[in-house]
Design a protein around this motif. Sequence first.
Motif, PDB file in Angstrom:
ATOM      1  N   LYS A  34       0.809  -1.221   0.000  1.00 45.11           N
ATOM      2  CA  LYS A  34       0.000   0.000   0.000  1.00 45.11           C
ATOM      3  C   LYS A  34       0.845   1.275   0.000  1.00 45.11           C
ATOM      4  O   LYS A  34       0.334   2.369  -0.197  1.00 45.11           O
ATOM      5  CB  LYS A  34      -0.962   0.015   1.194  1.00 45.11           C
ATOM      6  CG  LYS A  34      -0.280   0.181   2.536  1.00 45.11           C
ATOM      7  CD  LYS A  34      -1.299   0.227   3.669  1.00 45.11           C
ATOM      8  CE  LYS A  34      -0.669   0.528   4.996  1.00 45.11           C
ATOM      9  NZ  LYS A  34      -0.151   1.870   5.123  1.00 45.11           N
ATOM     10  N   ASP A  35       2.145   1.113   0.212  1.00 47.34           N
ATOM     11  CA  ASP A  35       3.044   2.264   0.305  1.00 47.34           C
ATOM     12  C   ASP A  35       3.966   2.405  -0.901  1.00 47.34           C
ATOM     13  O   ASP A  35       4.944   3.148  -0.861  1.00 47.34           O
ATOM     14  CB  ASP A  35       3.883   2.168   1.578  1.00 47.34           C
ATOM     15  CG  ASP A  35       3.031   2.217   2.836  1.00 47.34           C
ATOM     16  OD1 ASP A  35       1.977   2.881   2.814  1.00 47.34           O
ATOM     17  OD2 ASP A  35       3.420   1.597   3.832  1.00 47.34           O
ATOM     18  N   PHE A  37       4.273   3.407  -4.926  1.00 53.26           N
ATOM     19  CA  PHE A  37       3.596   4.182  -5.957  1.00 53.26           C
ATOM     20  C   PHE A  37       4.419   4.211  -7.239  1.00 53.26           C
ATOM     21  O   PHE A  37       5.638   4.122  -7.190  1.00 53.26           O
ATOM     22  CB  PHE A  37       3.407   5.637  -5.493  1.00 53.26           C
ATOM     23  CG  PHE A  37       2.654   5.764  -4.211  1.00 53.26           C
ATOM     24  CD1 PHE A  37       1.281   5.943  -4.223  1.00 53.26           C
ATOM     25  CD2 PHE A  37       3.309   5.702  -2.988  1.00 53.26           C
ATOM     26  CE1 PHE A  37       0.576   6.066  -3.027  1.00 53.26           C
ATOM     27  CE2 PHE A  37       2.620   5.820  -1.801  1.00 53.26           C
ATOM     28  CZ  PHE A  37       1.242   5.996  -1.821  1.00 53.26           C
ATOM     29  N   LEU A  39       4.715   6.544 -11.026  1.00 50.84           N
ATOM     30  CA  LEU A  39       4.313   7.788 -11.671  1.00 50.84           C
ATOM     31  C   LEU A  39       5.051   7.929 -12.994  1.00 50.84           C
ATOM     32  O   LEU A  39       6.274   7.783 -13.042  1.00 50.84           O
ATOM     33  CB  LEU A  39       4.653   8.969 -10.748  1.00 50.84           C
ATOM     34  CG  LEU A  39       4.101  10.342 -11.101  1.00 50.84           C
ATOM     35  CD1 LEU A  39       2.579  10.325 -11.150  1.00 50.84           C
ATOM     36  CD2 LEU A  39       4.580  11.364 -10.098  1.00 50.84           C
ATOM     37  N   THR A  46       0.774   5.839 -16.475  1.00 46.19           N
ATOM     38  CA  THR A  46       0.796   5.613 -15.028  1.00 46.19           C
ATOM     39  C   THR A  46      -0.231   4.549 -14.661  1.00 46.19           C
ATOM     40  O   THR A  46       0.080   3.620 -13.905  1.00 46.19           O
ATOM     41  CB  THR A  46       0.506   6.921 -14.253  1.00 46.19           C
ATOM     42  OG1 THR A  46       1.521   7.879 -14.550  1.00 46.19           O
ATOM     43  CG2 THR A  46       0.478   6.686 -12.755  1.00 46.19           C
ATOM     44  N   ALA A  50       0.856   0.986 -13.049  1.00 48.04           N
ATOM     45  CA  ALA A  50       0.368   0.716 -11.693  1.00 48.04           C
ATOM     46  C   ALA A  50      -0.462  -0.562 -11.671  1.00 48.04           C
ATOM     47  O   ALA A  50      -0.333  -1.384 -10.760  1.00 48.04           O
ATOM     48  CB  ALA A  50      -0.456   1.894 -11.179  1.00 48.04           C
ATOM     49  N   LYS A  56       0.288   1.472  -6.383  1.00 49.98           N
ATOM     50  CA  LYS A  56      -0.683   2.549  -6.254  1.00 49.98           C
ATOM     51  C   LYS A  56      -0.285   3.755  -7.106  1.00 49.98           C
ATOM     52  O   LYS A  56       0.861   3.889  -7.508  1.00 49.98           O
ATOM     53  CB  LYS A  56      -0.780   2.993  -4.794  1.00 49.98           C
ATOM     54  CG  LYS A  56      -1.405   1.958  -3.881  1.00 49.98           C
ATOM     55  CD  LYS A  56      -1.488   2.453  -2.465  1.00 49.98           C
ATOM     56  CE  LYS A  56      -2.400   3.651  -2.393  1.00 49.98           C
ATOM     57  NZ  LYS A  56      -2.522   4.244  -1.077  1.00 49.98           N
ATOM     58  N   GLU A  57      -1.270   4.588  -7.337  1.00 46.47           N
ATOM     59  CA  GLU A  57      -1.039   5.897  -7.937  1.00 46.47           C
ATOM     60  C   GLU A  57      -1.200   6.925  -6.824  1.00 46.47           C
ATOM     61  O   GLU A  57      -1.941   6.700  -5.870  1.00 46.47           O
ATOM     62  CB  GLU A  57      -2.045   6.159  -9.044  1.00 46.47           C
ATOM     63  CG  GLU A  57      -1.932   5.169 -10.191  1.00 46.47           C
ATOM     64  CD  GLU A  57      -2.989   5.390 -11.241  1.00 46.47           C
ATOM     65  OE1 GLU A  57      -3.119   6.531 -11.701  1.00 46.47           O
ATOM     66  OE2 GLU A  57      -3.686   4.427 -11.581  1.00 46.47           O
ATOM     67  N   ILE A  58      -0.523   8.036  -6.940  1.00 44.82           N
ATOM     68  CA  ILE A  58      -0.650   9.095  -5.948  1.00 44.82           C
ATOM     69  C   ILE A  58      -2.020   9.730  -6.148  1.00 44.82           C
ATOM     70  O   ILE A  58      -2.334  10.224  -7.220  1.00 44.82           O
ATOM     71  CB  ILE A  58       0.469  10.140  -6.099  1.00 44.82           C
ATOM     72  CG1 ILE A  58       1.828   9.461  -5.920  1.00 44.82           C
ATOM     73  CG2 ILE A  58       0.288  11.277  -5.099  1.00 44.82           C
ATOM     74  CD1 ILE A  58       3.003  10.330  -6.314  1.00 44.82           C
ATOM     75  N   GLU A  62      -3.084  10.846  -0.569  1.00 40.96           N
ATOM     76  CA  GLU A  62      -1.730  11.379  -0.446  1.00 40.96           C
ATOM     77  C   GLU A  62      -1.684  12.889  -0.678  1.00 40.96           C
ATOM     78  O   GLU A  62      -0.934  13.599  -0.019  1.00 40.96           O
ATOM     79  CB  GLU A  62      -0.790  10.683  -1.436  1.00 40.96           C
ATOM     80  CG  GLU A  62      -0.600   9.205  -1.175  1.00 40.96           C
ATOM     81  CD  GLU A  62      -1.776   8.340  -1.604  1.00 40.96           C
ATOM     82  OE1 GLU A  62      -1.996   7.302  -0.949  1.00 40.96           O
ATOM     83  OE2 GLU A  62      -2.480   8.698  -2.567  1.00 40.96           O
ATOM     84  N   LYS A  83       2.145  16.246  -7.027  1.00 43.11           N
ATOM     85  CA  LYS A  83       2.007  14.865  -6.541  1.00 43.11           C
ATOM     86  C   LYS A  83       3.288  14.402  -5.851  1.00 43.11           C
ATOM     87  O   LYS A  83       3.240  13.788  -4.785  1.00 43.11           O
ATOM     88  CB  LYS A  83       1.668  13.922  -7.700  1.00 43.11           C
ATOM     89  CG  LYS A  83       0.244  14.035  -8.193  1.00 43.11           C
ATOM     90  CD  LYS A  83      -0.005  13.094  -9.358  1.00 43.11           C
ATOM     91  CE  LYS A  83      -1.419  13.175  -9.859  1.00 43.11           C
ATOM     92  NZ  LYS A  83      -2.392  12.563  -8.970  1.00 43.11           N
ATOM     93  N   ILE A  87       4.067  13.517  -1.523  1.00 38.89           N
ATOM     94  CA  ILE A  87       4.611  12.280  -0.963  1.00 38.89           C
ATOM     95  C   ILE A  87       5.754  12.565   0.012  1.00 38.89           C
ATOM     96  O   ILE A  87       6.153  11.715   0.782  1.00 38.89           O
ATOM     97  CB  ILE A  87       5.090  11.350  -2.111  1.00 38.89           C
ATOM     98  CG1 ILE A  87       3.899  10.842  -2.910  1.00 38.89           C
ATOM     99  CG2 ILE A  87       5.903  10.181  -1.612  1.00 38.89           C
ATOM    100  CD1 ILE A  87       3.016   9.874  -2.156  1.00 38.89           C
TER     101      ILE A  87
END
Length: 114
Positions: A34-35, A37, A39, A46, A50, A56-58, A62, A83, A87
Amino acid sequence: MKATNSKAYAKLVENGIQAVETVNELRNSDYLAKDIFVLAHSEDRTDRIADKANAKEIGLKEEGVIDSIANLFRSRGDELRAKIVSIGFTETEAEYYERELDKGKVLVIAVRSV
């Protein structure tokens, strides 16, 4: 990979295949899925990376509501920098990463859960 601050970790890669490999490496280390990402410069790219990497995507969580709404009115470059800053990276780091994304690279980010 390059640690830029105590909470976020980033690596620029050349393509989606390398991004998937990097996500898998991070997942096999001490980062939670879950942590992690990804880009890329285009939203579509993206999304595809992903999805393929199961990363994940930002997004809203976030960025926060205000930045998410502001992104509707920003250029893609401004949106990407916002974005990246959301983060935990500095404006200078965000500018560097955005320039690399312009060249077709993919940014993989892992954030330590607190």
